[in-house]
Design a protein around this motif. Structure first.
Motif, PDB file in Angstrom:
ATOM      1  N   GLY A 110      75.832  19.681  67.001  1.00  0.00           N
ATOM      2  CA  GLY A 110      75.761  20.772  66.039  1.00  0.00           C
ATOM      3  C   GLY A 110      75.979  22.116  66.681  1.00  0.00           C
ATOM      4  N   PRO A 144      79.458  15.256  56.902  1.00  0.00           N
ATOM      5  CA  PRO A 144      78.787  14.100  57.504  1.00  0.00           C
ATOM      6  C   PRO A 144      79.197  12.768  56.899  1.00  0.00           C
ATOM      7  N   LEU A 166      69.867  17.124  66.300  1.00  0.00           N
ATOM      8  CA  LEU A 166      70.830  17.563  65.293  1.00  0.00           C
ATOM      9  C   LEU A 166      70.540  19.000  64.894  1.00  0.00           C
ATOM     10  N   ALA A 167      71.481  19.882  65.150  1.00  0.00           N
ATOM     11  CA  ALA A 167      71.319  21.307  64.839  1.00  0.00           C
ATOM     12  C   ALA A 167      72.398  21.721  63.849  1.00  0.00           C
ATOM     13  N   LEU A 168      72.355  21.110  62.668  1.00  0.00           N
ATOM     14  CA  LEU A 168      73.357  21.379  61.640  1.00  0.00           C
ATOM     15  C   LEU A 168      72.792  22.152  60.457  1.00  0.00           C
ATOM     16  N   LYS A 172      73.126  18.898  55.820  1.00  0.00           N
ATOM     17  CA  LYS A 172      74.080  18.142  56.626  1.00  0.00           C
ATOM     18  C   LYS A 172      73.412  17.299  57.697  1.00  0.00           C
ATOM     19  N   GLN A 173      72.381  17.860  58.385  1.00  0.00           N
ATOM     20  CA  GLN A 173      71.787  17.111  59.489  1.00  0.00           C
ATOM     21  C   GLN A 173      71.083  15.846  58.992  1.00  0.00           C
ATOM     22  N   GLU A 174      70.391  15.940  57.856  1.00  0.00           N
ATOM     23  CA  GLU A 174      69.702  14.772  57.321  1.00  0.00           C
ATOM     24  C   GLU A 174      70.699  13.727  56.819  1.00  0.00           C
ATOM     25  N   ALA A 177      72.120  12.007  59.887  1.00  0.00           N
ATOM     26  CA  ALA A 177      71.123  11.092  60.443  1.00  0.00           C
ATOM     27  C   ALA A 177      71.029   9.824  59.607  1.00  0.00           C
ATOM     28  N   PHE A 189      67.579  10.109  65.761  1.00  0.00           N
ATOM     29  CA  PHE A 189      68.057  11.424  65.341  1.00  0.00           C
ATOM     30  C   PHE A 189      66.883  12.335  65.020  1.00  0.00           C
ATOM     31  N   SER A 191      66.282  15.992  63.462  1.00  0.00           N
ATOM     32  CA  SER A 191      66.872  17.146  62.784  1.00  0.00           C
ATOM     33  C   SER A 191      66.005  18.374  63.061  1.00  0.00           C
TER      34      SER A 191
END
Length: 250
Positions: A110, A144, A166-168, A172-174, A177, A189, A191
């Protein structure tokens, strides 16, 4: 007891009440070489959960959920199902240390290439024996659910990583993942939103005294009013509904 929020027909369960419980749950996953998806629930997420059935479905698929935000903690006390504050941004170093202690490789995903590089250097200084096997900064407009995301998941898995930060940002990060849990089930993962940017210095957190008095949201809003004031307004609007839901759990 666990704290439950209902959104769009899904139950979002804060199932990990403390930092110690989180580290124990992740350590158990590391010991069994099992993947996981860690989500850090805050008030903005709850707004998004009520607005999007897709996000609610994604969030319900997370394995570990902690309270990342004082409003969630206060709601838990109102529901008489208390949980502690476990900010995702403050869990980067403890999780990295846990990975290093268990011989688990770490990947960063991310943000930007510059921030990831600086974050990796900061982690190597702060965490003895950490092994960072992969760094991926996806392009603007990253989806994603795309084929490119599937290829990135394969790259992360091939790197030998067991923990991926995850640095989104949400959602998006979830979503990434949740997809990773099926396409790359050996990966864990976490987040953590802006956690890597805080570590690299790309973003600055509120002073400690502001955090202590639970006014970090106001400090952040003052830094980026055009983006954050509307977000926090939506958060205030959903509070009556959440208060009622909390009381119903007593």
């Amino acid at each position: 007891m666990i704290l439950i929020f209902k959104a769009n027909g899904y139950e979002i369960v804060v199932n990990t009440p403390t930092k110690a419980a989180l580290l124990a749950a992740v350590a158990a996953r590391f010991a069994e070489a099992e993947g996981f998806a860690l989500a850090t629930l805050n008030l903005d997420h709850l707004v998004k959960l009520h607005a999007s059935a897709r996000f609610a479905r994604t969030y319900a698929a997370q394995d570990i959920v902690v309270a990342d935000g004082n409003p969630v903690v206060w709601l838990s006390r109102l529901a008489r199902r208390p949980v502690a504050l476990v900010p995702g941004s403050e869990m980067v170093l403890p999780l990295a240390e846990l990975a290093a202690q268990n011989g688990v490789k770490v990947a960063l995903f991310g943000s930007t290439e510059e921030s990831l590089k600086a974050s990796a250097e900061a982690l190597k200084i702060a965490v003895q024996n950490i092994d960072i096997s992969c760094q991926i900064a996806p392009p603007m407009g990253f989806d994603p659910e795309s084929d490119a995301a599937a290829a990135m998941l394969a790259e992360l898995e091939a790197s030998g990583a067991g923990l991926v930060f995850l640095a989104l940002g949400a959602p998006k990060q979830e979503a990434f993942a949740a997809r990773g849990r099926s396409l790359a089930p050996s990966l864990g993962f976490a987040s953590i939103g802006a956690g890597l940017d805080f570590l690299s210095g790309a973003q600055t957190r509120a002073p400690k005294w502001v955090q202590v008095i639970a006014m970090e949201w106001a400090w952040r809003a003052a830094q980026a009013p055009a983006r954050l004031v509307p977000r926090y307004a939506r958060c205030f609007l959903i509070l009556p509904r959440l208060l009622f839901d909390a009381l119903s759990q007593r």
